[in-house]
Motif scaffolding. Structure first.
Motif, PDB file in Angstrom:
ATOM      1  N   ASP A  29      -8.121  -2.595  11.676  1.00 43.32           N
ATOM      2  CA  ASP A  29      -7.205  -3.519  12.337  1.00 43.32           C
ATOM      3  C   ASP A  29      -7.691  -3.821  13.751  1.00 43.32           C
ATOM      4  OD1 ASP A  29      -5.480  -3.497  10.137  1.00 43.32           O
ATOM      5  OD2 ASP A  29      -4.429  -1.725  10.875  1.00 43.32           O
ATOM      6  N   GLY A  50       5.046  -8.734  15.952  1.00 44.51           N
ATOM      7  CA  GLY A  50       5.458  -8.471  14.575  1.00 44.51           C
ATOM      8  C   GLY A  50       5.954  -9.704  13.848  1.00 44.51           C
ATOM      9  N   ARG A  51       6.303 -10.748  14.594  1.00 40.41           N
ATOM     10  CA  ARG A  51       6.766 -11.990  13.970  1.00 40.41           C
ATOM     11  C   ARG A  51       5.619 -12.968  13.685  1.00 40.41           C
ATOM     12  NH1 ARG A  51      11.057 -10.758  17.529  1.00 40.41           N
ATOM     13  NH2 ARG A  51      10.260 -12.079  19.191  1.00 40.41           N
ATOM     14  N   VAL A  55       0.371 -10.657  11.108  1.00 41.76           N
ATOM     15  CA  VAL A  55       0.586  -9.271  11.541  1.00 41.76           C
ATOM     16  C   VAL A  55       1.529  -8.616  10.553  1.00 41.76           C
ATOM     17  CG1 VAL A  55       1.519  -7.785  13.355  1.00 41.76           C
ATOM     18  CG2 VAL A  55       0.192  -9.811  13.973  1.00 41.76           C
ATOM     19  N   THR A  56       1.048  -7.564   9.900  1.00 44.80           N
ATOM     20  CA  THR A  56       1.868  -6.883   8.903  1.00 44.80           C
ATOM     21  C   THR A  56       2.448  -5.574   9.416  1.00 44.80           C
ATOM     22  OG1 THR A  56      -0.093  -5.829   7.972  1.00 44.80           O
ATOM     23  CG2 THR A  56       0.619  -7.912   6.975  1.00 44.80           C
ATOM     24  N   VAL A  57       1.835  -4.987  10.429  1.00 44.07           N
ATOM     25  CA  VAL A  57       2.319  -3.725  10.976  1.00 44.07           C
ATOM     26  C   VAL A  57       1.801  -3.596  12.418  1.00 44.07           C
ATOM     27  CG1 VAL A  57       0.361  -2.350  10.144  1.00 44.07           C
ATOM     28  CG2 VAL A  57       2.562  -1.236  10.517  1.00 44.07           C
ATOM     29  N   THR A  58       2.576  -2.926  13.252  1.00 40.93           N
ATOM     30  CA  THR A  58       2.102  -2.608  14.601  1.00 40.93           C
ATOM     31  C   THR A  58       2.276  -1.114  14.823  1.00 40.93           C
ATOM     32  OG1 THR A  58       4.254  -2.978  15.642  1.00 40.93           O
ATOM     33  CG2 THR A  58       2.742  -4.865  15.547  1.00 40.93           C
ATOM     34  N   ARG A  59       1.424  -0.564  15.649  1.00 41.92           N
ATOM     35  CA  ARG A  59       1.522   0.843  16.041  1.00 41.92           C
ATOM     36  C   ARG A  59       1.196   0.890  17.524  1.00 41.92           C
ATOM     37  NH1 ARG A  59      -2.192   4.375  12.553  1.00 41.92           N
ATOM     38  NH2 ARG A  59      -3.266   2.441  12.865  1.00 41.92           N
ATOM     39  N   THR A  60       1.994   1.573  18.300  1.00 38.74           N
ATOM     40  CA  THR A  60       1.784   1.594  19.744  1.00 38.74           C
ATOM     41  C   THR A  60       1.549   3.017  20.232  1.00 38.74           C
ATOM     42  OG1 THR A  60       4.147   1.752  20.182  1.00 38.74           O
ATOM     43  CG2 THR A  60       3.201  -0.454  20.141  1.00 38.74           C
TER      44      THR A  60
END
Length: 108
Positions: A29, A50-51, A55-60
């Motif tokens: 990614d 995320g909208r 973009v299918t997933v976010t990680r912070t």
């Protein structure tokens, strides 16, 4: 799908919050370094990401300090003392640069 990743990286790269956008080979990614003034703005930005359709997933991971590097260094930005330290020795003898080792020096 690779064109989707590239267009996503191009889109995010135009966001003022994105300090860096890294796209590595393979199926990894994109990796973003994002900065905002407040955690509320960070949350809003991540939720907005995320909208985005691709973009299918976010990680912070929260980082409170970024290390600096030299990509923004500019010519003539050294102080007087730093320029003096880099100048030729007062004796007029040139600085000794890298040289070729003699066989004796190689065995020492």
């Amino acid at each position: 799908m690779p064109q989707d990743r590239e267009s996503l990286v191009e889109l995010i790269g135009r966001h003022p919050q994105a300090l860096s956008v890294e796209l590595v080979a393979g199926s990894c990614d994109p990796l973003l370094t994002v900065a905002t003034d407040t955690m509320e703005w960070m949350s809003a930005y991540v939720l907005a990401l995320g909208r985005v359709e691709s973009v299918t997933v976010t990680r912070t991971h929260r980082v409170q300090h970024l290390n600096h590097e030299g990509s923004r260094w500019r010519f003539n930005s050294l102080s007087h003392d730093q320029r003096r330290d880099l100048a030729e020795p007062e004796s007029g003898a040139p600085r000794r640069g890298p040289g070729v080792l003699t066989p004796e020096e190689r065995t020492a």
